[in-house]
Design a protein around this motif. Structure first.
Motif, PDB file in Angstrom:
ATOM      1  N   ILE A 220       0.845  -1.199   0.000  1.00 35.87           N
ATOM      2  CA  ILE A 220       0.000   0.000   0.000  1.00 35.87           C
ATOM      3  C   ILE A 220       0.879   1.248   0.000  1.00 35.87           C
ATOM      4  O   ILE A 220       0.652   2.200  -0.773  1.00 35.87           O
ATOM      5  N   TYR A 221       1.897   1.235   0.831  1.00 32.92           N
ATOM      6  CA  TYR A 221       2.829   2.367   0.872  1.00 32.92           C
ATOM      7  C   TYR A 221       3.500   2.544  -0.490  1.00 32.92           C
ATOM      8  O   TYR A 221       3.635   3.672  -0.990  1.00 32.92           O
ATOM      9  N   ALA A 222       3.897   1.428  -1.092  1.00 35.28           N
ATOM     10  CA  ALA A 222       4.562   1.509  -2.390  1.00 35.28           C
ATOM     11  C   ALA A 222       3.660   2.139  -3.448  1.00 35.28           C
ATOM     12  O   ALA A 222       4.139   2.836  -4.353  1.00 35.28           O
ATOM     13  N   ALA A 223       2.355   1.904  -3.341  1.00 32.80           N
ATOM     14  CA  ALA A 223       1.414   2.455  -4.309  1.00 32.80           C
ATOM     15  C   ALA A 223       1.070   3.914  -4.033  1.00 32.80           C
ATOM     16  O   ALA A 223       0.756   4.661  -4.968  1.00 32.80           O
ATOM     17  N   LEU A 224       1.130   4.334  -2.774  1.00 32.25           N
ATOM     18  CA  LEU A 224       0.577   5.644  -2.402  1.00 32.25           C
ATOM     19  C   LEU A 224       1.596   6.665  -1.945  1.00 32.25           C
ATOM     20  O   LEU A 224       1.293   7.864  -1.906  1.00 32.25           O
ATOM     21  N   ALA A 225       2.798   6.245  -1.572  1.00 33.50           N
ATOM     22  CA  ALA A 225       3.776   7.193  -1.035  1.00 33.50           C
ATOM     23  C   ALA A 225       4.247   8.155  -2.119  1.00 33.50           C
ATOM     24  O   ALA A 225       4.250   7.842  -3.312  1.00 33.50           O
ATOM     25  N   TYR A 235      10.438  -2.267  -1.345  1.00 28.06           N
ATOM     26  CA  TYR A 235       9.222  -2.999  -0.989  1.00 28.06           C
ATOM     27  C   TYR A 235       8.751  -3.878  -2.144  1.00 28.06           C
ATOM     28  O   TYR A 235       8.310  -5.016  -1.944  1.00 28.06           O
ATOM     29  N   LYS A 236       8.832  -3.364  -3.338  1.00 28.36           N
ATOM     30  CA  LYS A 236       8.390  -4.143  -4.493  1.00 28.36           C
ATOM     31  C   LYS A 236       9.330  -5.306  -4.777  1.00 28.36           C
ATOM     32  O   LYS A 236       8.887  -6.415  -5.104  1.00 28.36           O
ATOM     33  N   GLU A 237      10.623  -5.060  -4.626  1.00 22.82           N
ATOM     34  CA  GLU A 237      11.591  -6.134  -4.838  1.00 22.82           C
ATOM     35  C   GLU A 237      11.383  -7.257  -3.817  1.00 22.82           C
ATOM     36  O   GLU A 237      11.404  -8.448  -4.161  1.00 22.82           O
ATOM     37  N   ARG A 238      11.182  -6.892  -2.559  1.00 24.50           N
ATOM     38  CA  ARG A 238      10.976  -7.895  -1.520  1.00 24.50           C
ATOM     39  C   ARG A 238       9.691  -8.687  -1.765  1.00 24.50           C
ATOM     40  O   ARG A 238       9.662  -9.912  -1.594  1.00 24.50           O
ATOM     41  N   ALA A 239       8.633  -7.996  -2.149  1.00 19.54           N
ATOM     42  CA  ALA A 239       7.359  -8.674  -2.398  1.00 19.54           C
ATOM     43  C   ALA A 239       7.464  -9.626  -3.578  1.00 19.54           C
ATOM     44  O   ALA A 239       6.831 -10.692  -3.587  1.00 19.54           O
ATOM     45  N   THR A 240       8.252  -9.272  -4.576  1.00 25.12           N
ATOM     46  CA  THR A 240       8.450 -10.150  -5.726  1.00 25.12           C
ATOM     47  C   THR A 240       9.124 -11.445  -5.297  1.00 25.12           C
ATOM     48  O   THR A 240       8.730 -12.547  -5.712  1.00 25.12           O
ATOM     49  N   LEU A 241      10.146 -11.325  -4.457  1.00 28.14           N
ATOM     50  CA  LEU A 241      10.805 -12.519  -3.933  1.00 28.14           C
ATOM     51  C   LEU A 241       9.839 -13.345  -3.081  1.00 28.14           C
ATOM     52  O   LEU A 241       9.785 -14.578  -3.187  1.00 28.14           O
TER      53      LEU A 241
END
Length: 617
Positions: A220-225, A235-241
């Motif tokens: 959510i932070y990645a989308a809205l910050a 955050y996106k790299e970690r979520a991909t892993l």
């Protein structure tokens, strides 16, 4: 015809195939709450059961948690007819002079949790919940949020709640002190372990709070910050892993691993898939992400998870206070609406337009070092062999974290009488008694290691008794080896998987020396002694102990453990009833060589991440 409790489930009968179906599901889940809103709109009280926090905070919980679904709905253009009710509730709940005032935050407080949903809504929908308010109501709301965020948040995923409030205040043009914002973001980063995995604070556990909290809020932070590109990219790299691992906590039918605390949040467990979509992150092919998401919602549609009025119950597969946490009020289950985050996306987003693809499963076991698990996909199920984690703060912490196996199809059981050793379920566990009445099971580990697809742990049920346990996959079976050193004679009971029991005991029970088995209309469960002759039984434990089925059968092995050192070797499995299950029953695995297991861990054993935190008492 008698009442069918499944029919009260708001998801029942919904095909849950399309965006329109998901939108309907959200309305059907929210509408039963309308009669329970207070006159001033600020409080939602659903029953008389209590949580450890005060009633005002529980009423706020009932008010705020639906916003996790309603806010994306409106942000995506969906219709919701009750924003005036929410505006009235926000104005009255934050007005110290109003009888429905939520109460003042003066320390770490449950209200901090619930205010995150309000911050999220202010960020996405200021035109719905901020701009129409009177100037006095705006001042009260801003003051309430700013006051609450001036206190310390719990040292775990709670720090994200302050960040979400910050996003809302910023969007609405409210000035606030940002001195802790960056500090909290850095402290959240300190929980990152690697390979996409976090821990939820300085604790010896890694559970569903990683997908439905740490990654959910991070995405959510990645989308809205605004203006934090480096952290957003991280955050996106970690979520991909993480997506490549967490998909193995879901079975081919959409069920998720029943493990850990807060499972009354139910389909919040699928929130990770919706959060990936919300952040426009194709961590896996869109068809796979959508398939994981939709199957998970469908898995819940045939479960009796709601009361007669359609209000979600505390429980998991059915209403069950035994498995609840001390912080579960009647409004708690509505964190399930976190699953509806993708409704913020337009209908032409690739998440919605993609064709669902099947779950990615693997015939080979999948080792996960950080939670200390080895995942096994079997028909309609995913099984986790677990090195064991620790949670002494939660009710039934041993059952939720320290069993040897966890499952999506068969769940796990909690014990309801610590003075009834003979009646214990002990599914996926080894229990000891020194008096025939009380018992001890694994609560924590001194050592927890993984080597390839094999796990090892050393634990002590008493200070003078040591157990060394190895867990090995042998799909569809798994093998447990226990080396027990005790100065006195004990009695031991070891359980397999719990399966649903029919009324009138209309199942098959097999009690034999060296094995126990149960066959129901839908499933087969068995446990076999690979070394020795413990007595087998198909045990019928107390009702309402298992998370998924209210009445169960658990195959067990039972026997005496003499003073000295004893080695137990056990195989267990459960499968849907049919030819494959019958064939598996005829072919249990062979006992491993304990010397080879010791050599394996001497050569390749590495510590499980979940153990690498100092104990807290």
């Amino acid at each position: 015809m008698t009442y069918d409790p499944v029919s009260a489930n708001p998801l029942h009968g919904n095909p849950l195939k399309s965006r329109a179906d998901v939108e309907k599901a959200l309305h059907d889940l929210f509408n039963p709450l309308l009669p329970f809103f207070s006159e001033g709109g600020a409080r939602v009280r659903l029953d008389g059961a209590a949580a450890h926090f005060d009633r005002a905070a529980a009423d706020l919980e009932g008010f705020a948690r639906p916003l996790w679904g309603l806010t994306p709905l409106a942000a995506g253009g969906g219709r919701f007819d009750h924003w005036e009710l929410y505006r009235r509730g926000l104005a009255n709940g934050t007005d110290p002079e109003h009888p429905e005032y939520w109460g003042t935050v003066n320390s770490t407080d449950q209200r901090m949790v619930e205010l995150a949903a309000i911050g999220f809504t202010m960020r996405l929908l200021p035109d719905k919940v901020w701009q129409p308010l009177s100037q006095q109501a705006k001042s009260n709301l801003a003051a309430y949020l700013k006051h609450a965020r001036s206190f310390d948040y719990a040292d775990n995923n709670w720090k994200f709640f302050r960040i979400l409030v910050d996003l809302g205040l910023e969007e609405c043009g409210v000035e606030f002190d940002r001195s802790l914002t960056e500090k909290y973001l850095e402290e959240l980063d300190a929980f990152y372990l690697g390979d996409g995995w976090y821990r939820d604070g300085n604790v010896r556990r890694i559970d569903h709070y990683i997908p439905f909290a740490m990654h959910f809020y991070g995405l959510i932070y990645a989308a809205l910050a605004k203006g934090d590109d480096k952290r957003v990219a991280a955050y996106k790299e970690r979520a991909t892993l993480f997506a490549k691992d967490i998909r193995h906590w879901f079975d081919e039918d959409g069920g998720t691993l029943a493990f850990g605390r807060s499972l009354t949040y139910r389909f919040a467990c699928g929130g990770i898939w919706g959060a990936l979509a919300f952040a426009d992150l194709e961590a896996l092919p869109w068809g796979e992400i959508k398939g994981q998401y939709m199957r998970h919602l469908r898995w819940w549609a045939d479960k009796p998870i709601a009361n007669r009025d359609g209000v979600l119950s505390v429980g998991y597969g059915y209403p069950n206070l035994f498995m609840s946490e001390s912080y579960n009020s009647a409004g708690s289950p509505y964190w399930a609406l976190k699953a509806f985050l993708p409704l913020a996306l337009p209908a032409d987003h690739p998440f919605w337009t993609a064709e669902e693809s099947k779950a990615v499963t693997d015939d080979a076991p999948i080792p996960l070092k950080h939670p200390g698990m080895v995942m096994m996909h079997t028909p309609g199920n995913v099984v986790a062999l677990s090195s064991g984690q620790q949670n002494w703060q939660m009710r039934h912490g041993s059952e939720k974290y320290a069993k040897f196996i966890y499952s999506s199809r068969y769940g796990f059981s909690v014990e309801v009488d610590e003075r009834a050793y003979n009646m214990g379920a002990f599914d996926g566990a080894l229990a000891f008694s020194d008096d025939g009445r009380h018992y001890r099971v694994r609560e924590n580990n001194e050592v927890a290691q993984i080597a390839g697809d094999t796990l090892f742990a050393r634990w002590k049920p008493w200070t003078d008794v040591t157990v060394e346990t190895w867990l090995l996959p042998a799909s569809p079976w798994h093998i447990r080896v226990h080396r027990i050193t005790t100065p006195r004679t004990l009695h031991a009971t070891e359980g397999g998987f719990a399966i649903e029991r029919a009324d009138l005991n209309a199942d098959t029970y097999i009690d034999e020396p060296g094995s126990g088995a149960a066959k129901s209309e839908t499933d087969v469960s068995a446990i076999v002694d690979l070394a020795g002759q413990r007595e087998g039984r198909a045990h019928r434990p107390y009702p309402n102990t298992n998370l998924i089925a209210s009445k169960t059968i658990v195959p067990q092995l039972r026997g005496e453990i003499s003073a000295g050192t004893t080695v137990l070797m056990t195989a267990a499995m459960a499968l849907p009833a049919g030819d494959a299950a019958e064939a598996a029953l005829r072919q249990p695995p062979e006992a491993p060589d304990i010397t080879e297991l010791e050599a394996l861990f001497a050569r390749e054993g590495v510590d499980v991440s979940a153990i690498l935190v100092p104990e807290r008492f």
